[in-house]
Design a protein around this motif. Structure first.
Motif, short mmCIF file in Angstrom:
data_model
loop_
_atom_site.label_atom_id
_atom_site.label_comp_id
_atom_site.label_asym_id
_atom_site.label_seq_id
_atom_site.Cartn_x
_atom_site.Cartn_y
_atom_site.Cartn_z
N TYR A 6 46.23 53.17 72.28
CA TYR A 6 45.83 52.16 73.36
C TYR A 6 44.24 52.36 73.72
N ASN A 7 43.80 51.27 73.46
CA ASN A 7 42.32 50.87 73.67
C ASN A 7 41.96 49.69 74.31
N LYS A 437 37.55 57.51 65.49
CA LYS A 437 37.43 56.73 66.86
C LYS A 437 36.89 55.23 66.39
N ARG A 438 35.85 55.40 65.50
CA ARG A 438 35.31 54.05 65.05
C ARG A 438 36.46 53.21 64.47
N VAL A 439 37.04 53.81 63.77
CA VAL A 439 38.18 52.62 63.15
C VAL A 439 39.25 52.10 64.29
N GLU A 440 39.56 53.10 65.31
CA GLU A 440 40.30 52.61 66.35
C GLU A 440 39.52 51.45 66.94
N CYS A 441 38.41 51.42 67.25
CA CYS A 441 37.62 50.58 68.04
C CYS A 441 37.28 49.21 67.16
N ALA A 442 37.10 49.45 66.05
CA ALA A 442 37.05 48.23 65.03
C ALA A 442 38.10 47.45 65.12
N ILE A 443 39.42 48.08 65.09
CA ILE A 443 40.59 47.15 64.88
C ILE A 443 40.88 46.47 66.49
N MET A 444 40.55 47.21 67.45
CA MET A 444 40.63 46.69 68.77
C MET A 444 39.64 45.62 69.09
N ILE A 445 38.66 45.64 68.42
CA ILE A 445 37.77 44.34 68.51
C ILE A 445 38.37 43.16 67.93
#
Length: 454
Positions: A6-7, A437-445
Motif C-alpha cells: 500500500y502506497n 522501496k524505489r520500485v514500489e514508489c515508481a509503480i505507484m507513480i
C-alpha cells in the motif's frame, strides 16, 4: 510470486514473474493476499465475510482465477532455464568507460576514486591510448552497430583536447566500420564554458552533471582542495547547459549521505532550480565512514522516497514537474531477458579503460589488481574472470531468490557486492532495501498518473 503493498492511497499487487501490475481495491488486495498464503476459496470467504458481502468476495475470487488463466497473476518463473548456459553465452563488447583523466579539480569527500587517482597515480589518457581503446571496441563489438563510450574521470574536462580528438576519430571510424558511437560525458562542471557546451551539444548523447543539491549539502561534500565550495560556480553553468539541451539528454546527478538523509529536499531544490532530469543516489561507503548510510537510517530514507513520490504525482503535468531517474520504470516492454537477469553487463559487455589502457570490469573495480582483465592492445586475457561475470545474475545470488524487485535491479551492483562481502554474487543489503522501496514508489507513480488520465 506476488508482491503486495500500500502506497500513497493505492493498493498495488505486482506479479513478479510476468511483470503485471494490478491496482486493486482493499477487498481484492485481501483476497489475493490470502490466496498467496494458499487459502482455498471457501476459506477466504469465511475469513472475509464479516467485512464484505459474500457475493462481492466470490466475484473477486472469480476475477483472480481469470487473471491466473490469463497469465498475469501467480505466474510461474519462466526465466530459470535461460541462465543455465550463461557461461557459454557469446558476448560482445558494446560499451567502454574511458578514464580520460585520473585527476580532479575537486576533493569530494565520498569519492570512491580517491580524488580521481583510483588507488594509483594521477594521469591523463593520451590520444594514442584512447584511439586504441576505440579500435578495441570496434574490433570486439561483433555485428553490433550501436556502441557507447563514456568520458569519465576524475574530471574529463581536465583532458578536454583528447576528448575532442577521440570524438573526431570515432566519427571517422563510424563510416569505415558501419558503427554508430553514442558518446556521453560526466563532469563536475568547474571547467564548463561556452566552447565545451557547444561541442557537448553537438556530439554528446547524454551529459551527467554532478551536484548534490542544496548549497550547504553540496559544498560540504564537494569542495575544492582548499575547502571552498563548488555550488556557486557550477549551478549557473549547469542551468545554462540544461536549457541549451532543451531540458533533455542530461542528468544532474547527486549523492546523498548521512549528512542529508532528508535528500528529498535536495531533489526538490534542483527541480525548483529548473532542472527537469534529476538523479540523486545513496552513497555507498565503508561503515566506519561518518557519512555512510546505516541500517537504522533505512526507515527514514524510505519515508523520503514516499514523500518525493507523492510530490512528483502532485507536480505531474504542471510546469514544475520533473523526472527522477530512480523512479523511471517501464511496465510494458522492459529490458531484454538477459538484462533482467544479469544487469549492466560489467566485465562482459561493458568495460572500463584506465589512462594507460588497462581493462577492468567497470569503473568501480579500477585499481584493484584482482580484477585486471587485460588491456586495449592485447584484449581480454583473463577469460576466467570474464566467465565469472557472465554468471553473475539473479539466480546466482541467494538473496535475490525471494526478492520481488530482482527483475528490475537485476541483482544489484557487482562492485558493491564485492566491496561489502568479497563476492560479486552476493548483494549490498542496504542498497537492496532502498531499491525495493524505489520500485514500489515508481509503480505507484505510474498508477497515479494513469488515474490522472495519462
Amino acid at each position: 510470486m506476488i508482491h503486495r503493498y500500500y502506497n500513497n492511497g493505492y493498493y498495488i499487487v505486482l506479479d513478479v514473474n510476468s511483470g503485471a501490475v494490478h491496482v486493486v481495491d482493499e477487498l481484492a488486495y485481501e483476497v489475493i493476499g490470502l490466496a498467496d498464503e494458499a487459502y482455498q476459496p471457501e476459506e477466504i470467504v469465511t475469513k472475509l465475510k464479516d467485512r464484505w458481502p459474500e457475493s462481492d468476495i466470490r466475484e473477486v475470487l472469480e476475477d483472480v482465477e481469470e487473471l491466473k488463466n490469463q497469465g498475469v497473476l501467480f505466474t510461474e518463473d519462466t526465466y530459470k532455464d535461460k541462465i543455465i548456459d550463461f557461461k557459454k553465452r557469446s558476448t560482445v563488447v558494446k560499451a567502454l568507460c574511458l578514464h580520460i583523466a585520473h585527476d580532479c579539480n575537486l576533493a569530494c569527500r565520498y569519492c570512491f576514486a580517491e580524488e580521481g587517482e583510483y588507488h594509483g597515480r594521477r594521469a591523463l589518457m593520451s590520444y594514442e591510448v584512447g584511439k586504441q581503446a576505440l579500435d578495441f571496441l570496434i574490433a570486439n563489438s561483433g555485428s553490433r552497430r550501436n556502441l557507447e563510450v563514456d568520458f569519465f574521470g576524475g574530471e574529463p574536462l581536465m583532458n578536454w583536447q583528447v576528448v575532442k580528438d577521440l570524438v573526431a576519430y570515432g566519427r571517422k571510424q563510424e563510416k569505415l566500420h558501419d558503427k554508430k558511437f553514442r558518446f556521453t560525458l560526466t563532469t563536475n562542471g568547474i571547467l564548463l564554458n561556452d566552447e565545451v557546451q557547444e561541442f557537448v551539444n553537438k556530439e554528446m548523447s547524454n551529459v551527467v552533471l554532478s551536484i548534490d543539491g542544496r548549497k550547504e549539502v553540496n559544498d560540504k561534500m564537494r569542495p575544492f582542495r582548499n575547502g571552498h565550495g563548488s555550488y556557486d560556480i557550477i549551478v549557473p553553468k549547469f542551468q545554462k547547459l540544461a536549457d541549451s539541451r532543451n531540458q533533455t539528454n542530461y542528468y544532474v546527478r547527486g549523492t546523498f549521505t548521512r549528512n542529508n538523509l532528508d535528500f528529498c529536499e535536495d531533489v526538490l531544490h534542483m527541480a525548483d532550480l529548473g532542472f527537469k532530469q534529476v538523479s540523486v543516489e545513496p552513497v555507498v561507503a565503508a561503515p566506519e565512514e561518518p557519512y555512510a548510510i546505516r541500517e537504522e537510517d533505512i526507515p527514514f530514507i524510505c519515508e523520503q522516497y514516499d514523500k518525493l513520490a507523492a510530490e512528483m504525482v502532485k507536480r505531474h503535468g504542471k510546469e514544475n514537474d520533473f523526472n527522477f531517474f530512480h523512479f523511471m520504470i517501464d511496465l510494458t516492454g522492459g529490458p531484454c531477458v538477459y538484462k533482467r537477469l544479469s544487469g549492466c553487463g560489467s566485465g562482459t559487455e561493458y568495460l572500463a579503460v584506465t589512462p594507460w589502457g588497462d581493462l577492468y570490469p567497470c569503473h568501480q573495480f579500477v585499481g584493484n589488481e584482482k580484477f585486471l582483465m587485460g588491456n586495449v592492445w592485447d584484449g581480454v586475457k583473463n577469460g576466467e574472470l570474464r566467465d565469472e561475470f557472465k554468471c553473475c545474475n539473479v539466480y546466482a545470488k541467494e538473496k535475490c531468490q525471494k526478492c520481488f524487485a530482482k527483475f528490475y535491479c537485476s541483482g544489484g551492483c557487482a562492485a558493491n557486492s564485492y566491496n561489502f562481502h568479497g563476492n560479486i554474487n552476493d548483494a549490498y543489503d542496504i542498497g537492496c532495501e532502498l531499491q525495493r522501496k524505489r520500485v514500489e514508489c515508481a509503480i505507484m507513480i505510474k498508477a497515479a498518473t494513469a488515474e490522472q488520465g495519462e
